[in-house]
Design a protein around this motif. Structure first.
Motif, PDB file in Angstrom:
ATOM      1  N   VAL A 262       0.755  -0.871   0.153  1.00  0.00           N
ATOM      2  CA  VAL A 262      -0.039  -0.201   0.359  1.00  0.00           C
ATOM      3  C   VAL A 262       0.958   0.878   0.373  1.00  0.00           C
ATOM      4  O   VAL A 262       1.807   1.180  -0.253  1.00  0.00           O
ATOM      5  N   THR A 263       0.505   2.449   0.066  1.00  0.00           N
ATOM      6  CA  THR A 263       1.062   3.877  -0.121  1.00  0.00           C
ATOM      7  C   THR A 263       2.018   4.853   0.828  1.00  0.00           C
ATOM      8  O   THR A 263       2.093   4.694   1.429  1.00  0.00           O
ATOM      9  N   SER A 264       2.466   4.888  -0.118  1.00  0.00           N
ATOM     10  CA  SER A 264       3.509   4.963   0.366  1.00  0.00           C
ATOM     11  C   SER A 264       5.271   5.530  -0.605  1.00  0.00           C
ATOM     12  O   SER A 264       5.156   4.833  -1.713  1.00  0.00           O
ATOM     13  N   ILE A 265       5.569   6.916  -0.890  1.00  0.00           N
ATOM     14  CA  ILE A 265       6.315   7.250  -1.378  1.00  0.00           C
ATOM     15  C   ILE A 265       7.570   8.039  -0.915  1.00  0.00           C
ATOM     16  O   ILE A 265       7.220   9.031  -0.226  1.00  0.00           O
ATOM     17  N   ALA A 266       8.594   8.144  -1.019  1.00  0.00           N
ATOM     18  CA  ALA A 266      10.047   8.682  -0.325  1.00  0.00           C
ATOM     19  C   ALA A 266      10.243  10.257  -1.360  1.00  0.00           C
ATOM     20  O   ALA A 266      11.003   8.956  -2.500  1.00  0.00           O
ATOM     21  N   LEU A 267      10.724  11.366  -1.562  1.00  0.00           N
ATOM     22  CA  LEU A 267      11.683  11.770  -2.352  1.00  0.00           C
ATOM     23  C   LEU A 267      12.447  11.898  -0.960  1.00  0.00           C
ATOM     24  O   LEU A 267      12.408  12.793  -0.749  1.00  0.00           O
ATOM     25  N   GLN A 268      13.993  12.018  -1.876  1.00  0.00           N
ATOM     26  CA  GLN A 268      15.014  12.005  -1.209  1.00  0.00           C
ATOM     27  C   GLN A 268      15.181  12.843  -1.865  1.00  0.00           C
ATOM     28  O   GLN A 268      15.548  13.067  -2.926  1.00  0.00           O
ATOM     29  N   LEU A 269      15.674  13.969  -0.589  1.00  0.00           N
ATOM     30  CA  LEU A 269      16.228  15.355  -0.965  1.00  0.00           C
ATOM     31  C   LEU A 269      17.998  15.855  -0.259  1.00  0.00           C
ATOM     32  O   LEU A 269      18.045  15.990  -0.002  1.00  0.00           O
ATOM     33  N   LEU A 270      18.001  13.863  -0.834  1.00  0.00           N
ATOM     34  CA  LEU A 270      20.228  13.904  -0.059  1.00  0.00           C
ATOM     35  C   LEU A 270      20.794  14.911  -0.994  1.00  0.00           C
ATOM     36  O   LEU A 270      21.854  15.538  -0.273  1.00  0.00           O
ATOM     37  N   GLU A 271      20.940  15.526  -1.326  1.00  0.00           N
ATOM     38  CA  GLU A 271      21.790  16.405  -2.766  1.00  0.00           C
ATOM     39  C   GLU A 271      21.572  17.794  -1.958  1.00  0.00           C
ATOM     40  O   GLU A 271      22.259  18.700  -1.982  1.00  0.00           O
ATOM     41  N   GLU A 272      19.916  17.771  -2.042  1.00  0.00           N
ATOM     42  CA  GLU A 272      19.905  19.891  -1.410  1.00  0.00           C
ATOM     43  C   GLU A 272      19.940  19.593  -0.071  1.00  0.00           C
ATOM     44  O   GLU A 272      20.093  21.668   0.194  1.00  0.00           O
ATOM     45  N   ARG A 273      19.164  18.501   0.746  1.00  0.00           N
ATOM     46  CA  ARG A 273      19.141  19.645   1.819  1.00  0.00           C
ATOM     47  C   ARG A 273      19.375  18.039   3.264  1.00  0.00           C
ATOM     48  O   ARG A 273      19.669  18.485   4.272  1.00  0.00           O
ATOM     49  N   GLY A 274      19.995  16.890   2.220  1.00  0.00           N
ATOM     50  CA  GLY A 274      20.721  15.796   3.165  1.00  0.00           C
ATOM     51  C   GLY A 274      19.823  15.469   4.001  1.00  0.00           C
ATOM     52  O   GLY A 274      19.787  14.119   5.002  1.00  0.00           O
ATOM     53  N   ALA A 275      18.194  14.832   3.406  1.00  0.00           N
ATOM     54  CA  ALA A 275      17.569  14.776   3.766  1.00  0.00           C
ATOM     55  C   ALA A 275      16.337  14.129   3.124  1.00  0.00           C
ATOM     56  O   ALA A 275      16.820  13.786   1.835  1.00  0.00           O
ATOM     57  N   VAL A 276      15.370  13.207   3.617  1.00  0.00           N
ATOM     58  CA  VAL A 276      14.272  12.765   3.260  1.00  0.00           C
ATOM     59  C   VAL A 276      12.910  13.133   2.952  1.00  0.00           C
ATOM     60  O   VAL A 276      12.509  13.312   4.180  1.00  0.00           O
ATOM     61  N   TRP A 277      11.611  13.523   2.745  1.00  0.00           N
ATOM     62  CA  TRP A 277      10.414  13.794   2.638  1.00  0.00           C
ATOM     63  C   TRP A 277       9.653  12.019   2.669  1.00  0.00           C
ATOM     64  O   TRP A 277       9.941  11.599   1.466  1.00  0.00           O
TER      65      TRP A 277
END
Length: 315
Positions: A19-34
Motif C-alpha cells: 500500500v501507498t508510500s513514496i519517499a522523495l529523497q533530497l539528499l543533495e539538496e538538504r541531506g534529508a528525505v520526505w
C-alpha cells in the motif's frame, strides 16, 4: 532529488504491490528525505531501498484512510531504534494528531526524538529558502490533499571558460564570483559576479496527489510540473466505478497531466485486481492521451533531473 516508490497499491497489500508510500529523497539538496503517506509495512519496504529512516525529516499525509497511515506508528517507533534523533514533522489533515498520539500512548511507544504534528488546511504548509509546499483539497470520500513541491530557482552555472579567457585562474575567486560577489583583482580590475553567471536554473516542481476523482484542483497543483504522481486505481473502462469509489482511471490521470502541462506522469495506487500483465494495458491507455507516462512499481527509483541538458541526455 529522486523518488523511491515504497508502495504503489490501493486499499490492501497484494503480492506485487504494497500500500501507498513514496519517499522523495533530497539528499543533495538538504541531506534529508520526505515521505508522502505511510501505509502498512512501509518500514519493511524501506529495508529493501537506500532510504535511511533517520534521514526522514518530514512526512506528508494526504488523508486518513488506513492504506495511507497504518504504517505510521510502527515507523515512528522503529526510527528511534535506527538512530533517529533529529526532529520529525508530520503534516496531515485534521485528526492525524489524535491518531498518532493515541497509537503511541496506548502502545507505550516512547520516541527518542522530537515529534511535531501539524494539522493542515489549504495553502502553503511549508516554506524555506529551498522549497515551498502547497496543499489543496481534492475530491475523495475523506478530506484529502494533494501537494505541490516547488524548488526555489538556483544560481546560474559559473562561466569558467570566460574567466580563463580573461586570465582568471581557478581558485577562491571562483567561489566568490559564483555567489555573485564583486571581486577586486591585484591588477586593478573589478569583476562583477553577475557577469560570469549563466541564467538561473529553474527550480523543479513535483506534484504528489492523494486519492481523488477527476477534479480541477489536481490540475492546478500539477500546472507545469516536472513530475505529476497521480493515482490510477481503475482502468479506463471502469469510469463509473472510479466515480462511485472516489478514485480516478488511467485516462483521467493522463487527462489531468495534459491539461496541466506537466512534463511527466507517474501512475500509482493501482488496484490489486490488475496483475503485472494487466498493468501493461493500463499504461497503454494513459499513453494514448499523455505519452510521457510510466506506472510505478514497488521499490522503483526515478531520478528527478535538474536542468534541460540533463533531461535531454537521459532520454
Amino acid at each position: 532529488m529522486d523518488f523511491v516508490f515504497l508502495g504503489t497499491g490501493a486499499g490492501v497489500p497484494a503480492k506485487g504491490r504494497n500500500v501507498t508510500s513514496i519517499a522523495l529523497q533530497l539528499l543533495e539538496e538538504r541531506g534529508a528525505v520526505w515521505l508522502f503517506d505511510c501505509g502498512e509495512a512501509t518500514q519493511h519496504q524501506i529495508l529493501s531501498t537506500p532510504v535511511k529512516p533517520r534521514k526522514i525529516e518530514k512526512i506528508f499525509i494526504t488523508h486518513l484512510h488506513g492504506d495511507h497511515i497504518f504504517g505510521l506508528p510502527g515507523f515512528l517507533g522503529s526510527r528511534s531504534f535506527q538512530g533517529g534523533t533529529s526532529e520529525l514533522i508530520i503534516y496531515g489533515p485534521k485528526g492525524i494528531s489524535e491518531f498518532i498520539h493515541t497509537s503511541l500512548r496506548m502502545s507505550e511507544t516512547h520516541l527518542k526524538y522530537p515529534l511535531k504534528v501539524i494539522e493542515i488546511e489549504e495553502g502553503i504548509v511549508f516554506e524555506d529558502h529551498q522549497f515551498t509546499v502547497e496543499a489543496k483539497l481534492l475530491e475523495h470520500a475523506l478530506p484529502t490533499y494533494g501537494f505541490r513541491i516547488t524548488e526555489q530557482d538556483r544560481p546560474g552555472m559559473l562561466k569558467a571558460e570566460k574567466l580563463r579567457e580573461d586570465g582568471i585562474s581557478p581558485g577562491p575567486l571562483y567561489r566568490k564570483l559564483k555567489q555573485g560577489e564583486t571581486v577586486h583583482l591585484e591588477d586593478g580590475r573589478i569583476l562583477n559576479g553577475a557577469d560570469y553567471l549563466d541564467e538561473p536554473q529553474k527550480g523543479r516542481i513535483i506534484t504528489i496527489l492523494g486519492d481523488t476523482r477527476l477534479c480541477e484542483n489536481a490540475a492546478i497543483l500539477a500546472k507545469n510540473a516536472d513530475y505529476l504522481v497521480h493515482e490510477a486505481t481503475f482502468a479506463a473502462e471502469e469510469e463509473r466505478m472510479a466515480h462511485d469509489y472516489w478514485h480516478s482511471t488511467t485516462r483521467q490521470a493522463a487527462f489531468t497531466a495534459k491539461k496541466a502541462g506537466a512534463q511527466n506522469l507517474i501512475l500509482t495506487h493501482i488496484s490489486s485486481r490488475y496483475t503485472n500483465e494487466a498493468a501493461k494495458q493500463l499504461l497503454i491507455e494513459a499513453k494514448e492521451i499523455f505519452p510521457r507516462t510510466m506506472i510505478a512499481e514497488d521499490l522503483m527509483m526515478v531520478k528527478i533531473l535538474l536542468n534541460p541538458q540533463e533531461r535531454k541526455q537521459s532520454e
